[in-house]
Design a protein around this motif. Structure first.
Motif, mmCIF file in Angstrom:
data_model
loop_
_atom_site.group_PDB
_atom_site.id
_atom_site.type_symbol
_atom_site.label_atom_id
_atom_site.label_comp_id
_atom_site.label_asym_id
_atom_site.label_seq_id
_atom_site.Cartn_x
_atom_site.Cartn_y
_atom_site.Cartn_z
ATOM 1 N N GLY A 57 0.775 -1.233 0.000
ATOM 2 C CA GLY A 57 0.000 0.000 0.000
ATOM 3 C C GLY A 57 0.799 1.271 0.000
ATOM 4 O O GLY A 57 0.217 2.361 0.047
ATOM 5 N N SER A 58 2.123 1.185 -0.047
ATOM 6 C CA SER A 58 2.932 2.413 0.004
ATOM 7 C C SER A 58 3.288 2.867 -1.415
ATOM 8 O O SER A 58 2.450 3.452 -2.109
ATOM 9 N N ASP A 59 4.499 2.607 -1.849
ATOM 10 C CA ASP A 59 4.912 2.953 -3.213
ATOM 11 C C ASP A 59 5.969 1.955 -3.647
ATOM 12 O O ASP A 59 7.097 1.983 -3.138
ATOM 13 N N ALA A 60 5.615 1.063 -4.560
ATOM 14 C CA ALA A 60 6.473 -0.070 -4.893
ATOM 15 C C ALA A 60 7.820 0.368 -5.456
ATOM 16 O O ALA A 60 8.860 -0.207 -5.115
ATOM 17 N N VAL A 61 7.819 1.370 -6.315
ATOM 18 C CA VAL A 61 9.072 1.781 -6.953
ATOM 19 C C VAL A 61 10.040 2.352 -5.917
ATOM 20 O O VAL A 61 11.211 1.974 -5.865
ATOM 21 N N SER A 62 9.560 3.261 -5.078
ATOM 22 C CA SER A 62 10.439 3.871 -4.076
ATOM 23 C C SER A 62 10.961 2.837 -3.088
ATOM 24 O O SER A 62 12.144 2.850 -2.723
ATOM 25 N N ILE A 63 10.077 1.938 -2.665
ATOM 26 C CA ILE A 63 10.496 0.890 -1.730
ATOM 27 C C ILE A 63 11.505 -0.028 -2.407
ATOM 28 O O ILE A 63 12.542 -0.383 -1.817
ATOM 29 N N ALA A 64 11.221 -0.437 -3.636
ATOM 30 C CA ALA A 64 12.127 -1.335 -4.353
ATOM 31 C C ALA A 64 13.491 -0.695 -4.567
ATOM 32 O O ALA A 64 14.529 -1.344 -4.381
ATOM 33 N N GLN A 65 13.500 0.561 -4.959
ATOM 34 C CA GLN A 65 14.777 1.248 -5.173
ATOM 35 C C GLN A 65 15.593 1.301 -3.883
ATOM 36 O O GLN A 65 16.816 1.110 -3.907
ATOM 37 N N LYS A 66 14.924 1.541 -2.770
ATOM 38 C CA LYS A 66 15.632 1.592 -1.494
ATOM 39 C C LYS A 66 16.163 0.210 -1.117
ATOM 40 O O LYS A 66 17.308 0.080 -0.645
ATOM 41 N N LEU A 67 15.378 -0.828 -1.331
ATOM 42 C CA LEU A 67 15.825 -2.178 -1.007
ATOM 43 C C LEU A 67 17.016 -2.587 -1.871
ATOM 44 O O LEU A 67 17.949 -3.237 -1.390
#
Length: 375
Positions: free
Chosen positions: A43-53
């Motif tokens: 429910g957050s933001d997949a792209v931003s979370i993925a980039q951070k991971l």
């Protein structure tokens, strides 16, 4: 962090980093880490979370459906992405975008081999899921001979991993059941290793499995809810920081006399003089009709305010009789107080549903080191 002048979901990447690093302390340095970013990264933001991971060093990402993986590829994410529930109609796209499918039945395995051969693939990476007790998706141990036969008849695919999913790893009263799942997975792993000319890597543990069952870590662990700030346990929750904070503000304050009602169907009627605040979010934003009339609270200036009346499509009303507040003041729907778990409890549900249910019309604001970026 900026005060909310409208309804926003604030996504704290510093909190994500904290949660990732905490989970990494639970596993061996040799164990791979998969971050689950399905459902818009809970429910957050997949792209931003993925980039951070990716920046933090995650080895794998996982999504539920193919188009979620395509969105990450379009954003420049290059690390392996496991598609947990692929559909046959998407197999061509999976291959074209270098996604890795979870194959869980003979029908799905056969169809993907056909697609891979049509695309003239050689040893395309696939993952096989086995059912060890969840009874949702997965091959059974008795399917192994058939699987091995199909694999021996093609060079188009190669099994990169085998995995399963724990059904109750957060519930220590179900420890015997979980240990039996681990035992069954070990048996299946041994049979697969003996039958194939190579050794696939293994993964079984979800967030609660990471915390409670180190013997289930195998070659890789998969974390979803833990990354977003929840340990599925009151004591463990203290070690995590919620990534998402749903903020809004007070649109209008009303002063009601005794016997005046609030909202549709007059679902709430005051028995004394009260002060209410109307907030600009409702069931179209993910705050369901199950809330209201005392079910669910928000936080205004550090104090809890119960939701009253029926939840509207675009508005909810809260009782702020004993809270010093004004129109325009910030309101926390969930974050650190109340947490998504606490907010969810008001409607007898779980944090997963609350987090993933926030509408895409709610603006996401990415926060890291006190700098925010609207997206």
């Amino acid at each position: 962090m900026a005060k909310a002048q409208e309804t926003v979901l604030e996504i704290n990447l510093t909190a994500l980093e904290h949660n990732y690093r905490y989970l990494k302390t639970k596993i061996s340095s040799k164990t791979k880490f998969l971050g689950v970013v399905k459902a818009f990264a809970y429910g957050s933001d997949a792209v931003s979370i993925a980039q951070k991971l990716v920046a933090l060093g995650a080895d794998y990402l996982a999504v539920a459906y193919t188009e979620e993986g395509v969105s990450l590829r379009n954003a420049g994410i290059k690390i392996p992405i496991l598609v947990l529930h692929p559909q046959i109609v998407s197999f061509d796209t999976i291959i074209e975008r270098c996604l890795e499918p979870n194959l869980y039945s003979e029908r799905i395995l056969t169809a993907f081999i056909t697609a891979a051969e049509r695309h003239q693939q050689k040893i395309y990476p696939i993952h096989l899921k086995f059912n060890t007790g969840l009874n949702r998706l997965g091959f059974n141990a008795k399917d192994i001979p058939s699987i091995v036969k199909k694999l021996s008849e093609t060079t188009a695919v190669k099994v990169l991993s085998i995995f399963s999913h724990l059904a109750a790893s957060e519930d220590l009263e179900e420890k015997d059941f979980t240990l039996n799942q681990i035992k069954n997975f070990n048996i299946i792993s041994t049979q697969i290793d003996a039958a194939l000319p190579y050794i696939p890597f293994k993964h079984l543990a979800n967030t609660s499995g990471i915390i409670n069952y180190p013997e289930a870590h195998f070659d890789m662990v998969r974390s979803g809810i833990g990354l977003y700030g929840f340990g599925n346990d009151i004591d463990e929750d203290k070690n995590f920081i919620p990534v998402a904070t749903l903020k809004t503000n007070i649109s209008q304050i009303h002063y009601l006399e005794p016997n005046e009602s609030v909202g549709y169907n007059r679902a709430f009627t005051s028995n004394k003089k009260i002060k209410t605040a109307t907030l600009p979010l409702g069931h179209a934003d993910g705050i369901g009709r199950e809330y209201g009339n005392g079910k669910g609270v928000v936080c205004v200036h550090g104090y809890y305010a119960p939701i009253i009346g029926n939840t509207c499509m675009d508005m909810i009303m809260v009782d702020v009789t004993d809270i010093d507040c004004s129109e325009g003041d910030e309101v926390i729907v969930f974050g650190n107080k109340p947490t998504a778990t606490e907010f969810a409890a008001g409607a007898n549900t779980i944090s997963y549903e609350v987090l993933t249910g926030i509408s895409q019309r709610v603006k996401r604001v990415i926060v890291e080191q006190q700098n925010s970026i609207n997206i």
